[in-house]
Design an enzyme around this catalytic site. Structure first.
Site, PDB file in Angstrom:
ATOM      1  N   GLY A  73     -35.984   4.480  24.265  1.00 50.81           N
ATOM      2  CA  GLY A  73     -36.047   3.023  24.323  1.00 50.81           C
ATOM      3  C   GLY A  73     -36.140   2.454  22.923  1.00 50.81           C
ATOM      4  CD  GLN A  75     -40.887  -1.163  19.195  1.00 52.30           C
ATOM      5  OE1 GLN A  75     -41.571  -0.375  18.547  1.00 52.30           O
ATOM      6  NE2 GLN A  75     -40.231  -2.156  18.612  1.00 52.30           N
ATOM      7  CB  SER A  76     -38.073   5.774  21.421  1.00 52.18           C
ATOM      8  OG  SER A  76     -38.279   7.165  21.330  1.00 52.18           O
ATOM      9  CG  ASN A  77     -44.314   6.093  20.326  1.00 54.31           C
ATOM     10  OD1 ASN A  77     -44.542   5.205  19.524  1.00 54.31           O
ATOM     11  ND2 ASN A  77     -44.743   6.063  21.579  1.00 54.31           N
ATOM     12  CB  ALA A  79     -36.205   7.262  18.559  1.00 57.73           C
TER      13      ALA A  79
END
Ligand SMILES: *Cc1c(COP(=O)(O)O)cnc(C)c1O
Length: 315
Positions: A73, A75-77, A79
């Protein structure tokens, strides 16, 4: 069965992470609650993905990758941490993010911009399409590339949480319960497999923060990870304990989750996050209220991180 040491691994994290009793929380809830600080894994703002990336990026490096793709997503941590770790190992990260959640240059998106990370938004929720797009981009670049699935949740990534269970088995405390957030399932699967093999007295419960069918996903990941470890231990649905804590939806904060974030901040000076660990801790509190923990039992909460996402929220 194979030993974890036989798998290529890059040492990225500050491990083992600490385990401490949460004194104020234990007093408030009337239950012995311990916390494993996987939010302090030492890269980026810390978090569970660093453990998975130790195995995934070792594989990428062994295969000669110059570019590492992953997805998640906005706000993917995962990524953000993949970008941080790939950079550190001299590979170029490229993120294909779904337009889900806060896309403004805040939180993890801000951290990615600080790292000058190449980010593409992709307007689909279909992972098949996203991985196909990675292949198109990788071939167009003409460089050896490596694809990491959403959340780093494949068998290789799960080894990171099998390793975490191994750490837990070495502290000399028997935990009756281990609690984590379940987002793509790899953390839960690695811990549950590790518990089955190494911590037979610990029951692992995953707090689902998305609406995916984790009752299928988690045992499948457990089987695939067991296979990678060449263990023939049978995995059944009895091995997987889940509680739905998704609330209004993935990455949409819930009232209970936010209350848990505040409670743990106020009592312990530890910051949970609204997307994963706040909702997971709210599940732990619900279990306390239901009397799920017997008197004297020890409960270990695995704090999987998420600090970056905290700053994408409005107060
Ligand atoms: C990704 C993530 C989780 C969930 O872990 P999975 O292995 O994807 O289930 C939990 N907490 C945080 C902070 C995360 O970033």
């Amino acid at each position: 069965m194979r030993d974890l040491n036989e798998f290529p691994r890059v040492r990225l994290g500050v491990l083992p992470t600490r385990i401490r009793r949460m004194e104020q929380i234990s007093r408030t809830l009337g239950v012995n609650v311990y916390i494993k600080r996987d939010d302090l894994t030492g890269i980026g703002l810390g978090g569970n993905k660093v453990r998975k990336l130790e195995f995934l990026l070792a594989d990428a490096r062994a295969k000669g990758a110059k570019v590492v793709f992953t997805t998640g997503g906005a706000q993917s941590n995962h990524a953000m941490l993949t970008a941080a770790c790939a950079n550190k190992l001299g590979m170029k990260p490229i993120l294909l993010l779904k337009k889900r959640g806060v896309t403004a240059c805040k939180g993890n998106r801000f951290l990615e911009s600080l790292m000058d990370t190449e980010v593409h938004y992709i307007d689909t929720d279909d992972y098949g399409e996203i991985y196909a797009e990675m292949d198109r981009m990788g071939q167009a670049l003409g460089l050896p590339y490596y694809k990491i699935p959403c959340g780093g949740s494949n068998a290789l990534g799960c080894l990171g949480y099998y390793a975490c269970a191994e750490e837990i088995s070495q502290v000399g405390i028997t935990f009756d319960h281990i609690i984590c957030a379940t987002g793509s399932g790899g953390t839960h699967a690695g811990l549950a497999l590790g518990a089955k093999l190494l911590l037979p007295r610990s029951k692992v419960t995953g707090m689902a923060v998305d609406s995916d069918p984790f009752d299928e996903i988690v045992p499948r990941l457990m089987r695939q990870t067991a296979e990678l470890l060449e263990s023939d231990i049978p995995i059944t649905s009895e091995d997987v304990h889940l509680r739905n804590m998704c609330g209004p939806g993935y990455a949409i904060p819930s009232e209970e989750g936010n209350a848990a974030v505040r409670l743990v901040a106020q009592k312990e000076g530890i910051f949970l996050d609204p997307v994963y660990t706040g909702k997971a801790f709210a599940g732990l509190i619900e279990m306390v209220k239901e009397g799920a923990f017997a008197s004297g039992e020890k409960v270990l909460f695995v704090h999987t991180g998420g600090a970056g996402g905290l700053f994408a929220l409005e107060a």
